[in-house]
Design a protein around this motif. Structure first.
Motif, PDB file in Angstrom:
ATOM      1  N   VAL A 166      -4.741 -20.758  11.891  1.00  0.00           N
ATOM      2  CA  VAL A 166      -4.397 -21.679  12.989  1.00  0.00           C
ATOM      3  C   VAL A 166      -5.588 -21.826  13.931  1.00  0.00           C
ATOM      4  CG1 VAL A 166      -3.007 -21.889  15.072  1.00  0.00           C
ATOM      5  CG2 VAL A 166      -1.898 -21.366  12.902  1.00  0.00           C
ATOM      6  N   VAL A 167      -6.208 -20.704  14.297  1.00  0.00           N
ATOM      7  CA  VAL A 167      -7.361 -20.756  15.197  1.00  0.00           C
ATOM      8  C   VAL A 167      -8.527 -21.483  14.535  1.00  0.00           C
ATOM      9  CG1 VAL A 167      -9.052 -19.359  16.425  1.00  0.00           C
ATOM     10  CG2 VAL A 167      -6.648 -18.725  16.480  1.00  0.00           C
ATOM     11  N   ALA A 168      -8.696 -21.255  13.228  1.00  0.00           N
ATOM     12  CA  ALA A 168      -9.772 -21.943  12.515  1.00  0.00           C
ATOM     13  C   ALA A 168      -9.566 -23.451  12.580  1.00  0.00           C
ATOM     14  CB  ALA A 168      -9.812 -21.473  11.063  1.00  0.00           C
ATOM     15  N   ILE A 169      -8.324 -23.878  12.455  1.00  0.00           N
ATOM     16  CA  ILE A 169      -8.036 -25.314  12.499  1.00  0.00           C
ATOM     17  C   ILE A 169      -8.315 -25.872  13.891  1.00  0.00           C
ATOM     18  CG2 ILE A 169      -6.161 -27.006  12.379  1.00  0.00           C
ATOM     19  CD1 ILE A 169      -4.999 -25.229  10.112  1.00  0.00           C
ATOM     20  N   ARG A 170      -7.991 -25.070  14.922  1.00  0.00           N
ATOM     21  CA  ARG A 170      -8.297 -25.502  16.287  1.00  0.00           C
ATOM     22  C   ARG A 170      -9.802 -25.706  16.449  1.00  0.00           C
ATOM     23  NH1 ARG A 170      -8.228 -20.978  20.750  1.00  0.00           N
ATOM     24  NH2 ARG A 170     -10.106 -20.513  19.564  1.00  0.00           N
ATOM     25  N   GLU A 171     -10.573 -24.764  15.864  1.00  0.00           N
ATOM     26  CA  GLU A 171     -12.025 -24.844  16.017  1.00  0.00           C
ATOM     27  C   GLU A 171     -12.606 -26.043  15.292  1.00  0.00           C
ATOM     28  OE1 GLU A 171     -14.109 -23.055  17.890  1.00  0.00           O
ATOM     29  OE2 GLU A 171     -12.272 -22.233  18.751  1.00  0.00           O
ATOM     30  N   ASN A 172     -12.157 -26.271  14.068  1.00  0.00           N
ATOM     31  CA  ASN A 172     -12.706 -27.387  13.299  1.00  0.00           C
ATOM     32  C   ASN A 172     -11.736 -27.754  12.190  1.00  0.00           C
ATOM     33  OD1 ASN A 172     -14.155 -29.157  11.702  1.00  0.00           O
ATOM     34  ND2 ASN A 172     -16.104 -28.188  12.207  1.00  0.00           N
ATOM     35  N   GLU A 173     -10.944 -28.772  12.451  1.00  0.00           N
ATOM     36  CA  GLU A 173      -9.883 -29.116  11.520  1.00  0.00           C
ATOM     37  C   GLU A 173     -10.439 -29.582  10.174  1.00  0.00           C
ATOM     38  OE1 GLU A 173      -6.750 -31.279  13.288  1.00  0.00           O
ATOM     39  OE2 GLU A 173      -5.904 -31.924  11.378  1.00  0.00           O
ATOM     40  N   ALA A 174     -11.465 -30.414  10.241  1.00  0.00           N
ATOM     41  CA  ALA A 174     -12.013 -30.957   8.993  1.00  0.00           C
ATOM     42  C   ALA A 174     -12.543 -29.835   8.115  1.00  0.00           C
ATOM     43  CB  ALA A 174     -13.123 -31.956   9.309  1.00  0.00           C
ATOM     44  N   ARG A 175     -13.251 -28.883   8.730  1.00  0.00           N
ATOM     45  CA  ARG A 175     -13.830 -27.799   7.946  1.00  0.00           C
ATOM     46  C   ARG A 175     -12.722 -26.950   7.317  1.00  0.00           C
ATOM     47  NH1 ARG A 175     -18.321 -24.528  10.984  1.00  0.00           N
ATOM     48  NH2 ARG A 175     -19.255 -26.582  11.021  1.00  0.00           N
ATOM     49  N   ALA A 176     -11.686 -26.660   8.124  1.00  0.00           N
ATOM     50  CA  ALA A 176     -10.583 -25.854   7.594  1.00  0.00           C
ATOM     51  C   ALA A 176      -9.929 -26.554   6.412  1.00  0.00           C
ATOM     52  CB  ALA A 176      -9.556 -25.583   8.687  1.00  0.00           C
ATOM     53  N   GLU A 177      -9.800 -27.875   6.508  1.00  0.00           N
ATOM     54  CA  GLU A 177      -9.168 -28.609   5.405  1.00  0.00           C
ATOM     55  C   GLU A 177     -10.060 -28.592   4.179  1.00  0.00           C
ATOM     56  OE1 GLU A 177      -7.198 -32.324   6.425  1.00  0.00           O
ATOM     57  OE2 GLU A 177      -5.586 -30.843   6.590  1.00  0.00           O
ATOM     58  N   LEU A 178     -11.379 -28.699   4.408  1.00  0.00           N
ATOM     59  CA  LEU A 178     -12.299 -28.661   3.264  1.00  0.00           C
ATOM     60  C   LEU A 178     -12.262 -27.311   2.574  1.00  0.00           C
ATOM     61  CD1 LEU A 178     -15.289 -30.677   4.694  1.00  0.00           C
ATOM     62  CD2 LEU A 178     -13.788 -31.316   2.816  1.00  0.00           C
ATOM     63  N   LEU A 179     -11.924 -26.274   3.346  1.00  0.00           N
ATOM     64  CA  LEU A 179     -11.808 -24.943   2.734  1.00  0.00           C
ATOM     65  C   LEU A 179     -10.481 -24.777   2.003  1.00  0.00           C
ATOM     66  CD1 LEU A 179     -13.378 -22.751   5.531  1.00  0.00           C
ATOM     67  CD2 LEU A 179     -14.313 -23.213   3.268  1.00  0.00           C
ATOM     68  N   GLY A 180      -9.657 -25.796   2.045  1.00  0.00           N
ATOM     69  CA  GLY A 180      -8.447 -25.755   1.243  1.00  0.00           C
ATOM     70  C   GLY A 180      -7.169 -25.471   1.991  1.00  0.00           C
ATOM     71  N   TYR A 181      -7.247 -25.396   3.345  1.00  0.00           N
ATOM     72  CA  TYR A 181      -6.015 -25.145   4.100  1.00  0.00           C
ATOM     73  C   TYR A 181      -5.391 -26.461   4.521  1.00  0.00           C
ATOM     74  CZ  TYR A 181      -7.975 -20.497   4.316  1.00  0.00           C
ATOM     75  OH  TYR A 181      -8.498 -19.303   3.973  1.00  0.00           O
ATOM     76  N   ASP A 182      -4.088 -26.551   4.375  1.00  0.00           N
ATOM     77  CA  ASP A 182      -3.372 -27.762   4.788  1.00  0.00           C
ATOM     78  C   ASP A 182      -3.102 -27.656   6.292  1.00  0.00           C
ATOM     79  OD1 ASP A 182      -1.803 -29.904   5.200  1.00  0.00           O
ATOM     80  OD2 ASP A 182      -0.391 -29.503   3.576  1.00  0.00           O
ATOM     81  N   ALA A 183      -3.942 -28.305   7.099  1.00  0.00           N
ATOM     82  CA  ALA A 183      -3.848 -28.169   8.553  1.00  0.00           C
ATOM     83  C   ALA A 183      -2.470 -28.547   9.068  1.00  0.00           C
ATOM     84  CB  ALA A 183      -4.912 -29.036   9.210  1.00  0.00           C
ATOM     85  N   ARG A 184      -1.870 -29.540   8.412  1.00  0.00           N
ATOM     86  CA  ARG A 184      -0.568 -30.012   8.900  1.00  0.00           C
ATOM     87  C   ARG A 184       0.456 -28.891   8.879  1.00  0.00           C
ATOM     88  NH1 ARG A 184      -0.015 -34.818   4.665  1.00  0.00           N
ATOM     89  NH2 ARG A 184      -0.337 -33.014   3.337  1.00  0.00           N
ATOM     90  N   ARG A 185       0.444 -28.097   7.779  1.00  0.00           N
ATOM     91  CA  ARG A 185       1.448 -27.047   7.650  1.00  0.00           C
ATOM     92  C   ARG A 185       1.274 -25.976   8.712  1.00  0.00           C
ATOM     93  NH1 ARG A 185       1.158 -24.868   1.973  1.00  0.00           N
ATOM     94  NH2 ARG A 185       1.085 -22.819   2.938  1.00  0.00           N
ATOM     95  N   TYR A 186       0.014 -25.591   8.954  1.00  0.00           N
ATOM     96  CA  TYR A 186      -0.228 -24.519   9.912  1.00  0.00           C
ATOM     97  C   TYR A 186       0.075 -24.967  11.335  1.00  0.00           C
ATOM     98  CZ  TYR A 186      -2.120 -21.862   6.124  1.00  0.00           C
ATOM     99  OH  TYR A 186      -2.239 -21.166   4.942  1.00  0.00           O
ATOM    100  N   LYS A 187      -0.289 -26.219  11.652  1.00  0.00           N
ATOM    101  CA  LYS A 187       0.030 -26.729  12.993  1.00  0.00           C
ATOM    102  C   LYS A 187       1.543 -26.771  13.187  1.00  0.00           C
ATOM    103  CE  LYS A 187      -3.598 -29.888  14.387  1.00  0.00           C
ATOM    104  NZ  LYS A 187      -3.970 -31.310  14.327  1.00  0.00           N
ATOM    105  N   LEU A 188       2.240 -27.239  12.137  1.00  0.00           N
ATOM    106  CA  LEU A 188       3.697 -27.297  12.214  1.00  0.00           C
ATOM    107  C   LEU A 188       4.266 -25.905  12.441  1.00  0.00           C
ATOM    108  CD1 LEU A 188       6.169 -29.039  11.995  1.00  0.00           C
ATOM    109  CD2 LEU A 188       6.143 -28.759   9.529  1.00  0.00           C
ATOM    110  N   GLY A 189       3.698 -24.920  11.745  1.00  0.00           N
ATOM    111  CA  GLY A 189       4.180 -23.553  11.870  1.00  0.00           C
ATOM    112  C   GLY A 189       4.052 -23.045  13.296  1.00  0.00           C
ATOM    113  N   ILE A 190       2.864 -23.176  13.886  1.00  0.00           N
ATOM    114  CA  ILE A 190       2.651 -22.627  15.223  1.00  0.00           C
ATOM    115  C   ILE A 190       3.456 -23.418  16.252  1.00  0.00           C
ATOM    116  CG2 ILE A 190       0.591 -23.939  15.922  1.00  0.00           C
ATOM    117  CD1 ILE A 190       0.872 -20.194  16.338  1.00  0.00           C
TER     118      ILE A 190
END
Lengths: 288, 330
Positions: free
Chosen positions: B199-223
């Protein structure tokens, strides 16, 4: 038939009202990418300026159309100088700072004028529309809104300042490199947006009455209208006002005023979901 | 988990235990009820601290979950006659609301200012709706919604399974403190977990986190859902010491929560708790002064905080302390 006419007129004034209360916010957001959350309080101050002027014997039209925008425009220039200028490019921080300003203005005005409703009666009396009586003043809002939008369009399209402002909006660095004093453009734009909000406050004062907390009733509606409109400020705000205003009035007509407002806001949310860049992100993209 | 985290969690638990044991014995009833309100506010601040400070989601309508929790609690407790099932239901309603709203926003790839606009509007819709429910035709089961007046007869918590054992205000205070400490510890644990770090990684840089394979939408929804749940808990506690009314949804409260978190420090958990207590105290105190409107003071504080101390009180103080410790006077 006459009922349809009456509802149609209602819808028209509803749209005009939404346009009037949103335009100042739209100019500031569209030109500067600054969300002014003290917009509602600028309306409120416009209303108070008009009331005080009327109480001191100023002609009612002068009070609404000249005094209100002038005073709030000056305040806008001051706010730009003291707060907004330090936060350019930090959108969330500007939102928070203007929210603080909004609370502070509510507090200060409550301390000065108290929590009572002030107001003056609407000029022009009433007119008969096919058996229904309606306030002539609320019909006056339609040409007033048209003139406001037209004036903004003319300034942006036909004057040198408008050209510089549009250039600054599109590419601030380039404009600055070409010798445009972008800081001054921003300052004037913010003051002009504030003046439009003040004018709006003066115009709605006879209809809604004026209380220190009146801004909160308008800010969310204006905010969501501007956001729904999208990047092109005039075309966006105009199309969003038409759509949301008409929906709101129809829903009010079919249910209650409060539920009408709820429907208006719900439709706006769904629109933002469907068109994440606003109406003008998809349609009228080349419009102003 | 890091050693520092463990120390902070143990300290929080000890602090809560001391407050919960001492205050009910020494404080008067009025002070104690007020303190419970403060604690519920601190929980609300914590919920926003989590989703704004760590999720990077600026929610302008955190009060939507606060109010939903309160209303769900009051309505269920009035219908069932006791609070055993009212509490889980009142936690589920705001959590589900956050889940639905979050799904709507994050899976629509809505960001920044648009999220602000939508969350603000949602809380305004709830405010308008709750205000319009005056009259006998508006009720859910046995519970009248009461429009502007809210539900003055909001029932108190009772020991689960024992409807006659209603908790005293002292006991409710202890419950509130335990809730605050648990929420704080829970948030710490969530942030220390794999989920929290992403979640914190996505806050820092969403595009990078997504490129690393994390679905930002799911983690944002979770938090966001966790934030909604905690906000709802704050609403239940608030309903227990005041009562539920449409003001719980109001713009005034949504604004205040943001000020607490901002002044306390975005990106910390403890700062917003302190911020909530301090500013709530200040507001209460300013309200007693003749001729002063607390809004004026709060507004000026928020403006100054944004302009002069954008990192907030706690990080600002920590930085000063750090510099002092290193022997470089500020």
């Amino acid at each position: 038939m006459s009922l349809a006419l009456a509802v149609g007129l209602q819808a028209l004034t509803g749209v005009a009202m939404l346009l009037i209360i949103s335009l100042g916010l739209a100019v500031i957001f569209g030109m500067m990418r600054v969300i002014n959350l003290a917009h509602g309080e600028f309306l409120m101050l416009g209303g108070y300026s008009a009331i005080l002027a009327v109480r001191h014997g100023v002609n009612i039209w002068v009070a609404m159309l000249v005094v209100a925008p002038l005073i709030v425009g000056l305040l806008g220039a001051l706010v730009e100088r003291l707060v907004i200028r330090r936060l350019y490019g930090r959108m969330v921080d500007t939102m928070l700072a203007t929210w603080g300003l909004s609370l502070a203005l509510i507090g200060v005005v409550s301390m000065i004028f108290g929590n009572t409703v002030g107001g003056f009666s609407a000029p022009l009396g009433s007119v008969d529309v096919g058996g229904f009586y309606t306030s002539a003043y609320s019909l006056f809002l339609v040409p007033a809104a048209s003139v406001m939008v037209g004036a903004v369009w003319l300034v942006l399209r036909r004057t040198k300042f408008g050209l510089l402002a549009r250039g600054t909006m599109q590419n601030p660095e380039m404009a600055s490199a070409l010798g445009v004093a972008t800081e001054r453009v921003y300052a004037v734009t913010f003051a002009a947006g504030a003046a439009l909000s003040g004018l709006a406050g003066g115009l709605i004062a006879p209809l809604s009455g004026v209380v220190p907390t009146m801004g909160t009733a308008y800010i969310a509606k204006a905010f969501i209208t501007v956001i729904t409109g999208g990047a092109a400020m005039l075309a966006g705000t105009l199309s969003a006002s038409v759509l949301l205003g008409a929906v709101g009035v129809l829903a009010t007509f079919l249910t209650t005023p409060v539920l009408g407002e709820v429907v208006l806001l719900a439709v706006a949310i769904i629109l933002v979901r469907l068109l994440p860049h606003g109406i003008t992100g998809r349609f009228f993209r080349r419009a102003l | 988990m890091s050693r520092r985290n463990a120390i902070e969690i143990v300290t929080a638990a000890l602090l809560a235990a001391v407050v919960a044991l001492v205050l009910p014995r020494v404080a008067e009833l009025f002070v104690l009820i007020n303190a419970t309100v403060f604690v519920s506010m601190a929980i609300l601040a914590l919920s926003l601290a989590l989703i704004w400070g760590f999720g990077g989601i600026l929610c302008f309508g955190q009060t939507a979950f606060f109010g939903l929790g309160g209303y769900a609690y009051a309505v269920t407790a009035l219908n069932l006659g006791e609070s055993t099932y009212a509490v889980p239901i009142a936690l589920a309603v705001p959590a589900l609301a956050a889940l639905a709203l979050g799904y709507f926003m994050f899976y629509g790839r809505i960001s920044d200012v648009y999220i602000g606009a939508i969350t603000l509007t949602v809380s305004l819709i709830l405010f308008n709706f709750a205000n319009s429910t005056a009259g006998d035709q508006w009720h859910i089961g046995e519970a009248p919604l009461g429009g502007f007046n809210g539900i003055p007869s909001t029932p108190q918590l009772n020991i689960p399974g024992d409807p006659d054992a209603t908790l005293s205000p002292q006991a409710i205070f202890v419950v509130a403190v335990i809730c605050l400490a648990s929420c704080y510890i829970l948030s710490k644990l969530v942030l220390a977990s794999r989920f929290g770090r992403i979640v914190v990684a996505i806050r820092e840089n969403e595009a990078r986190a997504e490129l690393l394979g994390y679905d930002a939408r799911r983690y944002k929804l979770g938090i966001f859902t966790v934030g909604g749940l905690i906000g709802g808990l704050a609403g239940i506690l608030f309903a227990n010491c005041v009562f539920v009314s449409p003001t719980m949804f109001s713009l005034f409260y949504s604004g205040q929560v943001i000020i607490w978190v901002m002044v306390g420090g975005v990106g910390t958990l403890f700062g917003p708790i302190v911020g909530a207590m301090l500013l709530q105290g200040l507001t209460t105190w300013a309200g007693t002064l003749p001729g002063i409107n607390p809004n004026a003071i709060l507004g000026v504080i928020l403006m100054l905080a944004v302009l002069l101390m954008p990192t907030g009180l706690l990080p600002g103080a920590t930085a000063v302390l750090g510099r002092l410790r290193r022997g470089i006077a500020p």
